[in-house]
Design a protein around this motif. Structure first.
Motif, PDB file in Angstrom:
ATOM      1  N   ASP A  79       0.828  -1.207   0.000  1.00 21.04           N
ATOM      2  CA  ASP A  79       0.000   0.000   0.000  1.00 21.04           C
ATOM      3  C   ASP A  79       0.862   1.258   0.000  1.00 21.04           C
ATOM      4  N   VAL A  80       1.952   1.220   0.765  1.00 26.26           N
ATOM      5  CA  VAL A  80       2.840   2.391   0.827  1.00 26.26           C
ATOM      6  C   VAL A  80       3.637   2.518  -0.471  1.00 26.26           C
ATOM      7  N   MET A  81       4.124   1.388  -0.988  1.00 29.44           N
ATOM      8  CA  MET A  81       4.909   1.434  -2.232  1.00 29.44           C
ATOM      9  C   MET A  81       4.059   1.950  -3.388  1.00 29.44           C
ATOM     10  N   ASP A  82       2.793   1.537  -3.418  1.00 20.69           N
ATOM     11  CA  ASP A  82       1.897   2.050  -4.465  1.00 20.69           C
ATOM     12  C   ASP A  82       1.709   3.553  -4.292  1.00 20.69           C
ATOM     13  N   ARG A  83       1.510   3.948  -3.053  1.00 24.49           N
ATOM     14  CA  ARG A  83       1.295   5.372  -2.755  1.00 24.49           C
ATOM     15  C   ARG A  83       2.509   6.208  -3.194  1.00 24.49           C
ATOM     16  N   LEU A  84       3.699   5.662  -2.999  1.00 20.47           N
ATOM     17  CA  LEU A  84       4.939   6.383  -3.341  1.00 20.47           C
ATOM     18  C   LEU A  84       5.378   6.097  -4.778  1.00 20.47           C
ATOM     19  N   GLU A  85       4.557   5.350  -5.506  1.00 19.12           N
ATOM     20  CA  GLU A  85       4.806   5.042  -6.920  1.00 19.12           C
ATOM     21  C   GLU A  85       6.182   4.417  -7.136  1.00 19.12           C
ATOM     22  N   ILE A  86       6.524   3.470  -6.279  1.00 20.09           N
ATOM     23  CA  ILE A  86       7.795   2.756  -6.422  1.00 20.09           C
ATOM     24  C   ILE A  86       7.612   1.662  -7.469  1.00 20.09           C
ATOM     25  N   PRO A  87       8.417   1.694  -8.540  1.00 24.78           N
ATOM     26  CA  PRO A  87       8.236   0.711  -9.622  1.00 24.78           C
ATOM     27  C   PRO A  87       8.372  -0.721  -9.119  1.00 24.78           C
ATOM     28  N   ARG A  88       7.580  -1.623  -9.722  1.00 25.92           N
ATOM     29  CA  ARG A  88       7.537  -3.014  -9.259  1.00 25.92           C
ATOM     30  C   ARG A  88       8.917  -3.670  -9.310  1.00 25.92           C
ATOM     31  N   GLU A  89       9.718  -3.332 -10.337  1.00 23.50           N
ATOM     32  CA  GLU A  89      11.010  -4.002 -10.466  1.00 23.50           C
ATOM     33  C   GLU A  89      11.984  -3.602  -9.355  1.00 23.50           C
ATOM     34  N   GLN A  90      11.663  -2.548  -8.617  1.00 24.43           N
ATOM     35  CA  GLN A  90      12.542  -2.138  -7.506  1.00 24.43           C
ATOM     36  C   GLN A  90      12.143  -2.765  -6.178  1.00 24.43           C
ATOM     37  N   ARG A  91      11.067  -3.553  -6.187  1.00 24.08           N
ATOM     38  CA  ARG A  91      10.558  -4.128  -4.937  1.00 24.08           C
ATOM     39  C   ARG A  91      11.150  -5.522  -4.743  1.00 24.08           C
ATOM     40  N   LEU A  92      12.062  -5.654  -3.802  1.00 26.13           N
ATOM     41  CA  LEU A  92      12.762  -6.912  -3.615  1.00 26.13           C
ATOM     42  C   LEU A  92      12.124  -7.704  -2.470  1.00 26.13           C
TER      43      LEU A  92
END
Lengths: 287, 316
Positions: free
Chosen positions: B192-205
């Motif tokens: 939810d936070v990563m979506d809110r901060l628009e962090i690209p999926r490929e950066q999510r480890l």
């Protein structure tokens, strides 16, 4: 024969007094009354800490020394009984009140999540499921159909999302009638059944039953019931909000009356509730 | 699991750590003084099933009377933490992986639960806080679980701050001012936070198998100690129209200590209560203290970052 089930002998031994209900059934109201009662009938600020909270990650981490958000859900579920025992061991309070929305369940290894040896007893608050459905829909921002669906879902868990972190630990709730039956039939501890509708009729009387069951001095029940009157709680929420309200709800203390379900639910949903939960509703006198 | 080839030593919350595998969330130890022996050595090996007569124990952690510890996350690994006779100041962490575990899962437990215990064993003061550096000033965020410490740090990093540490922070009061030691170079967030901060999926480890929390590498500060100038405790309140920063003073501003000190019970079982009190007193006297009062809604994350930035801009 005891149609309602449970063992309503006065609670004994153990430290935990479990305040149990399916969501939107009057649990928070009872908690606030008890908070006032334990303070001699004093007013309660609903935004100060209410003692009888749901088990949370802070306690898990305090007692187990581990970062809870790095654990998988089954790893947390497996040690819930031990967490209750650890809290009891660490507390000097002879009575630890806790709000519970879990059904009465066993871990994968067959251990009781609410261990009888640390339990004084369970107060089970039940409300007509038709009224629960309307309140539930308002609280979670659902339409009535979705609320009725959720109440029929045997696999329902709360605070178990893999997309966000919650302070509360995950809770296995199940369907409305499974929830009721799990506690009434299989709590393995003294249990007092309280009906929300009876709380509406005479909250001081019902509070006194709970106080006597849990061994809390009951002299100030009338003052405590007045301090937790619906209009008082609603006024407090109007002025300063309520920290236990979820974002999906416009307000927490909404109407608090009975009979709303029969007025607001369409026929097919009333029939659906009766089909799914009829046996337990009959047992409790709701049908 | 041991990697071949050269691996750097790492800065493990200000301590030099040597590892048989690459760690992705710790900064490399600065090259200067590179011949020195590490203070912490990580290795693979056999670990005991349990410790005899522990002074503190839970289903996951045991603390031994001889200043050893065992962390058991059964699906990931057991970590046996002990000293050596040869070097009094050295800590060994023996890792016995569970079948089928991934290295990133070992790193997740190492940088959270295990790190806190190692730091307590070394009589340091680990705080449950995330910290960023803004304009050369370290600003730490504390608060209960799920209050948004990491999320706010990540939101500020997105606005140009540099990460100093996520979730676990060493506050060092041995000098004249309170210093925050550099910790992790990744921030761990939920979808939810990563979506809110628009962090690209490929950066999510991933951090664990079949688990929602993800690690995101972010711009980090130079690996050294930074003056800890601001300490902000995040408070969820019933309703505030907008997030608000309130000045607080003195030790009571840091209450409850059990929320602020990482694994406080373990530290106290090791006799660190006086050390804890000294460290928190230094923190209360040395840093400007604030409460950030906010609602529980994720939607106010950007406004929380605004409030902190504008307060800093106003010369706190």
């Amino acid at each position: 024969m005891n149609l309602r089930g449970g063992n309503s002998a006065p609670a004994q031994g153990g430290q935990f007094g479990w305040l149990v209900s399916y969501p939107k059934s009057g649990n928070t109201w009872m908690r606030i009354m008890l908070q006032s009662l334990r303070n001699g009938g004093a007013p309660v600020d609903i935004n100060e800490s209410i003692d009888s909270h749901i088990l949370n990650r802070e306690e898990f981490e305090e007692h187990f020394g581990v970062e809870s958000s790095d654990l998988a859900a089954p790893e947390i579920d497996a040690v819930r009984p031990e967490l209750h025992r650890a809290i009891a061991r660490a507390s000097k309070d002879p009575l630890i009140l806790r709000k519970v929305h879990d059904r009465c369940w066993l871990t994968a290894s067959g251990e009781r999540v609410f261990p009888p040896e640390v339990s004084r007893g369970a107060v089970y608050i039940v409300r007509d499921p038709r009224d629960v459905a309307v309140s539930f829909a308002h609280f979670f921002g659902l339409d009535l159909e979705a609320a009725v669906d959720s109440m029929a879902d045997s696999t329902k868990t709360y605070a178990s999302s893999s997309s966000r972190l919650t302070l509360q630990l995950s809770q296995q709730v199940g369907s409305w009638s499974e929830h009721v039956a799990s506690w009434l039939d299989d709590a393995a501890m003294p249990l007092l059944l309280i009906r929300y509708e009876d709380m509406l009729a005479d909250s001081a009387r019902e509070l006194e039953k709970v106080a006597r069951f849990l061994g809390i001095p009951a002299e100030a029940c009338a003052q405590a019931a007045a301090a937790a009157g619906f209009s008082t709680l609603r006024e407090q929420e109007d002025k300063r909000g309520f920290r236990e309200k979820v974002p999906s709800a416009a307000r927490f203390f909404r109407q608090g009356r009975s009979g709303e379900g029969k007025e607001k639910l369409p026929i097919h949903l009333l029939e659906r509730i009766e089909n799914v939960h009829g046996a337990v509703m009959k047992r409790l006198g709701y049908l | 699991m041991t990697e071949t080839g050269h691996l750097p030593d790492y800065s493990f919350f200000g301590l030099r750590l040597r590892s048989p595998f690459r760690l992705h969330s710790l900064p490399a130890w600065p090259a200067l003084g590179s011949d020195e022996a590490p203070e912490i050595e990580l290795c693979f090996g056999e670990t005991p099933d349990s410790l005899a007569k522990p002074i503190w124990s839970s289903p996951f952690v045991q603390i031994g009377s001889d200043r050893t510890a065992l962390v058991n996350i059964s699906t990931v690994a057991r970590f046996w933490i002990h000293g050596t006779i040869q070097a009094a100041d050295m800590t060994i962490i023996v890792v016995q992986p569970a079948p089928g575990t991934e290295i990133f899962e070992i790193e997740t437990i190492l940088l959270g639960t295990v790190a806190g215990i190692v730091l307590h064993l070394r009589s340091l003061l680990p705080l449950h806080a995330s910290c960023v550096v803004l304009g050369g000033r370290a600003i730490a965020f504390s608060g209960p679980c799920a209050s948004g410490k990491s999320a706010l740090a990540a939101a500020l990093v997105r606005r140009g701050a540099l990460l100093l540490s996520d979730d676990l922070l060493i506050s060092d009061d041995s000098g004249q001012s309170v210093q925050a030691m550099v910790g992790t170079t990744q921030v761990r967030l939920w979808p939810d936070v990563m979506d809110r901060l628009e962090i690209p999926r490929e950066q999510r480890l991933p951090t664990r198998l079949e688990h929602g929390k993800r690690a995101v590498a972010v711009p980090a500060v130079e690996a050294r100690a930074w003056p800890l100038e601001l300490m902000v405790s995040i408070e969820s309140v019933g309703s505030v129209d907008e997030p608000v920063l309130v000045r607080r003073h003195g030790l009571p501003a840091l209450f409850p200590f059990k929320e602020l000190v990482y694994q406080q019970e373990i530290g106290r079982s090791l006799g660190n209560a006086a050390r804890e009190f000294r460290g928190l007193t230094a923190l209360a006297n040395g840093a400007a203290l604030f409460a950030l009062r906010r609602t529980k809604v994720l939607d106010d994350l950007d406004r929380c970052a605004d409030v902190v930035l504008s307060a800093l801009g106003g010369g706190l």
